[in-house]
Scaffold this motif. Structure first.
Motif, PDB file in Angstrom:
ATOM      1  N   GLU A 253       0.688  -1.057   0.254  1.00  0.00           N
ATOM      2  CA  GLU A 253       0.304   0.336  -0.155  1.00  0.00           C
ATOM      3  C   GLU A 253       0.635   1.385  -0.334  1.00  0.00           C
ATOM      4  O   GLU A 253       0.466   2.207  -0.934  1.00  0.00           O
ATOM      5  N   HIS A 254       2.292   1.090   0.719  1.00  0.00           N
ATOM      6  CA  HIS A 254       2.487   2.421   0.775  1.00  0.00           C
ATOM      7  C   HIS A 254       3.561   2.895  -0.403  1.00  0.00           C
ATOM      8  O   HIS A 254       3.694   3.801  -0.609  1.00  0.00           O
ATOM      9  N   TRP A 255       4.403   1.630  -0.874  1.00  0.00           N
ATOM     10  CA  TRP A 255       4.658   0.660  -2.069  1.00  0.00           C
ATOM     11  C   TRP A 255       4.069   2.306  -3.168  1.00  0.00           C
ATOM     12  O   TRP A 255       5.078   2.786  -4.263  1.00  0.00           O
ATOM     13  N   VAL A 256       3.081   2.094  -3.251  1.00  0.00           N
ATOM     14  CA  VAL A 256       1.888   2.487  -4.892  1.00  0.00           C
ATOM     15  C   VAL A 256       1.481   3.632  -4.782  1.00  0.00           C
ATOM     16  O   VAL A 256       1.422   4.410  -5.620  1.00  0.00           O
ATOM     17  N   HIS A 257       1.625   4.068  -3.732  1.00  0.00           N
ATOM     18  CA  HIS A 257       1.287   5.588  -3.243  1.00  0.00           C
ATOM     19  C   HIS A 257       2.222   6.883  -2.809  1.00  0.00           C
ATOM     20  O   HIS A 257       2.608   7.583  -3.367  1.00  0.00           O
ATOM     21  N   HIS A 258       3.851   6.168  -2.868  1.00  0.00           N
ATOM     22  CA  HIS A 258       4.745   6.735  -2.494  1.00  0.00           C
ATOM     23  C   HIS A 258       5.483   7.157  -4.160  1.00  0.00           C
ATOM     24  O   HIS A 258       4.983   6.751  -4.859  1.00  0.00           O
ATOM     25  N   LYS A 259       6.163   8.326  -4.505  1.00  0.00           N
ATOM     26  CA  LYS A 259       6.664   8.742  -5.646  1.00  0.00           C
ATOM     27  C   LYS A 259       7.577   8.832  -5.860  1.00  0.00           C
ATOM     28  O   LYS A 259       7.871   7.758  -6.700  1.00  0.00           O
ATOM     29  N   ASN A 260       8.704   7.450  -5.000  1.00  0.00           N
ATOM     30  CA  ASN A 260       9.480   6.851  -5.542  1.00  0.00           C
ATOM     31  C   ASN A 260      10.279   5.946  -4.323  1.00  0.00           C
ATOM     32  O   ASN A 260      10.935   6.269  -4.147  1.00  0.00           O
ATOM     33  N   PRO A 261       9.533   5.016  -4.808  1.00  0.00           N
ATOM     34  CA  PRO A 261       9.556   4.120  -3.022  1.00  0.00           C
ATOM     35  C   PRO A 261      10.919   3.474  -3.579  1.00  0.00           C
ATOM     36  O   PRO A 261      11.574   3.143  -2.294  1.00  0.00           O
ATOM     37  N   LYS A 262      11.966   3.001  -4.629  1.00  0.00           N
ATOM     38  CA  LYS A 262      12.935   2.974  -4.853  1.00  0.00           C
ATOM     39  C   LYS A 262      13.861   3.215  -4.007  1.00  0.00           C
ATOM     40  O   LYS A 262      14.635   3.018  -2.962  1.00  0.00           O
ATOM     41  N   SER A 263      13.895   4.579  -4.445  1.00  0.00           N
ATOM     42  CA  SER A 263      14.597   5.901  -3.157  1.00  0.00           C
ATOM     43  C   SER A 263      14.062   5.415  -1.998  1.00  0.00           C
ATOM     44  O   SER A 263      15.515   5.807  -1.379  1.00  0.00           O
ATOM     45  N   ALA A 264      13.167   6.139  -1.600  1.00  0.00           N
ATOM     46  CA  ALA A 264      12.773   5.316  -0.382  1.00  0.00           C
ATOM     47  C   ALA A 264      13.223   4.218   0.356  1.00  0.00           C
ATOM     48  O   ALA A 264      14.073   3.821   1.453  1.00  0.00           O
ATOM     49  N   VAL A 265      13.337   2.572  -0.131  1.00  0.00           N
ATOM     50  CA  VAL A 265      14.210   1.811   0.626  1.00  0.00           C
ATOM     51  C   VAL A 265      15.983   2.120   0.525  1.00  0.00           C
ATOM     52  O   VAL A 265      16.701   1.678   1.387  1.00  0.00           O
ATOM     53  N   ARG A 266      16.646   2.570  -0.516  1.00  0.00           N
ATOM     54  CA  ARG A 266      17.751   3.051  -0.743  1.00  0.00           C
ATOM     55  C   ARG A 266      17.939   3.586   0.547  1.00  0.00           C
ATOM     56  O   ARG A 266      19.035   3.468   1.464  1.00  0.00           O
ATOM     57  N   THR A 267      17.142   5.389  -0.003  1.00  0.00           N
ATOM     58  CA  THR A 267      17.726   5.948   1.590  1.00  0.00           C
ATOM     59  C   THR A 267      17.569   5.344   2.613  1.00  0.00           C
ATOM     60  O   THR A 267      18.431   5.512   3.813  1.00  0.00           O
ATOM     61  N   LYS A 268      16.845   4.547   3.568  1.00  0.00           N
ATOM     62  CA  LYS A 268      16.214   4.230   4.187  1.00  0.00           C
ATOM     63  C   LYS A 268      17.394   3.247   4.932  1.00  0.00           C
ATOM     64  O   LYS A 268      18.055   2.908   6.102  1.00  0.00           O
ATOM     65  N   LEU A 269      17.905   1.800   3.731  1.00  0.00           N
ATOM     66  CA  LEU A 269      19.277   1.283   4.405  1.00  0.00           C
ATOM     67  C   LEU A 269      20.218   2.067   4.176  1.00  0.00           C
ATOM     68  O   LEU A 269      20.969   1.864   5.205  1.00  0.00           O
ATOM     69  N   GLN A 270      20.570   2.963   3.793  1.00  0.00           N
ATOM     70  CA  GLN A 270      21.684   3.848   3.696  1.00  0.00           C
ATOM     71  C   GLN A 270      21.861   4.141   5.717  1.00  0.00           C
ATOM     72  O   GLN A 270      22.721   5.127   5.626  1.00  0.00           O
ATOM     73  N   SER A 271      20.834   4.759   5.797  1.00  0.00           N
ATOM     74  CA  SER A 271      20.655   5.713   7.235  1.00  0.00           C
ATOM     75  C   SER A 271      20.205   4.410   8.364  1.00  0.00           C
ATOM     76  O   SER A 271      20.964   4.697   9.090  1.00  0.00           O
ATOM     77  N   ILE A 272      20.309   2.848   7.762  1.00  0.00           N
ATOM     78  CA  ILE A 272      20.644   1.709   9.155  1.00  0.00           C
ATOM     79  C   ILE A 272      21.874   1.027   9.283  1.00  0.00           C
ATOM     80  O   ILE A 272      22.084   0.226   9.855  1.00  0.00           O
ATOM     81  N   LEU A 273      22.200   0.952   7.537  1.00  0.00           N
ATOM     82  CA  LEU A 273      23.564   0.446   7.776  1.00  0.00           C
ATOM     83  C   LEU A 273      24.624   1.245   7.925  1.00  0.00           C
ATOM     84  O   LEU A 273      25.067   2.234   7.136  1.00  0.00           O
ATOM     85  N   THR A 274      25.770   0.243   9.131  1.00  0.00           N
ATOM     86  CA  THR A 274      26.927   1.120   8.777  1.00  0.00           C
ATOM     87  C   THR A 274      28.016   1.034   7.284  1.00  0.00           C
ATOM     88  O   THR A 274      27.516   0.138   7.118  1.00  0.00           O
ATOM     89  N   GLY A 275      28.915   1.706   7.072  1.00  0.00           N
ATOM     90  CA  GLY A 275      29.418   2.150   6.154  1.00  0.00           C
ATOM     91  C   GLY A 275      28.875   2.953   4.785  1.00  0.00           C
ATOM     92  O   GLY A 275      29.328   3.527   3.811  1.00  0.00           O
ATOM     93  N   TYR A 276      28.204   3.404   5.143  1.00  0.00           N
ATOM     94  CA  TYR A 276      27.323   4.624   4.227  1.00  0.00           C
ATOM     95  C   TYR A 276      26.926   5.786   4.479  1.00  0.00           C
ATOM     96  O   TYR A 276      27.238   6.130   6.571  1.00  0.00           O
ATOM     97  N   LYS A 277      27.728   7.095   4.398  1.00  0.00           N
ATOM     98  CA  LYS A 277      28.235   8.422   4.727  1.00  0.00           C
ATOM     99  C   LYS A 277      26.117   8.376   5.742  1.00  0.00           C
ATOM    100  O   LYS A 277      26.852   9.458   6.694  1.00  0.00           O
ATOM    101  N   ARG A 278      25.249   8.147   5.022  1.00  0.00           N
ATOM    102  CA  ARG A 278      24.338   8.760   6.122  1.00  0.00           C
ATOM    103  C   ARG A 278      23.439   7.776   7.258  1.00  0.00           C
ATOM    104  O   ARG A 278      22.545   7.584   7.857  1.00  0.00           O
TER     105      ARG A 278
END
Length: 167
Positions: free
Chosen positions: A53-78
């Motif tokens: 449900e959130h995926w289909v209503h999100h403007k750019n869901p793949k970007s949201a996935v990458r952004t979240k991954l980069q904020s919770i995983l060590t090794g990323y600047k974010r």
């Protein structure tokens, strides 16, 4: 229905993905270093299935996935601390402990605290008994010293009166 961010967090927790290298190995089975080389499709598909449900209503869901991954995983600047990125509304998919296990754990810790307090109480009682014995000994010594002092005074005044008679 979970959000994209909640789905990403739960997938990472379930698959023990904590670093960027863990993610790369999980996606491809290889350690690759550029976004173009990473097979993000596996992660996208799982997130899509869990947060449709959130995926289909999100403007750019793949970007949201990458952004979240980069904020919770060590090794990323974010990267930020994992605990601060999880939302309070997130419910774990598998409970870590049951209420019965938590109750047993609390009982065990209460027993441990009780045992420690009991030991401290016994030690304090033994110390009180020792202090009382020391006080009794000191009182006996004091009375003995008073008696000896009285005898010494009597001898002194007796000798003084004898000296006065002689003078």
């Amino acid at each position: 229905m979970p959000t994209i961010q909640q789905a990403v967090v739960s997938i990472c927790e379930e698959n023990d993905i904590t670093t960027r290298d863990d993610l790369y190995r999980w996606c491809d089975g290889l350690l690759l270093w550029t976004v173009e080389e990473i097979g993000w499709d596996r992660m996208y598909e799982l997130v899509h299935d869990r947060a449709i449900e959130h995926w289909v209503h999100h403007k750019n869901p793949k970007s949201a996935v990458r952004t979240k991954l980069q904020s919770i995983l060590t090794g990323y600047k974010r990267f930020t601390a994992r605990t601060s990125t999880t939302t309070p509304t997130t419910t774990p998919t598998t409970p870590t402990t049951t209420p019965l296990e938590r109750a047993r754990s609390e009982i065990d810790s209460s027993r441990a605290v009780h045992d420690i307090a009991l030991e401290k109480h016994k030690t304090a009682q033994q110390r009180v008994v020792g202090l009382r014995e020391a006080l009794r000994i000191a009182e006996v010594e004091e009375s003995t010293q008073r008696k000896e002092l009285g005898e010494a005074r009597a001898q002194f005044y007796g000798a003084w009166s004898d000296w006065q008679r002689l003078c």
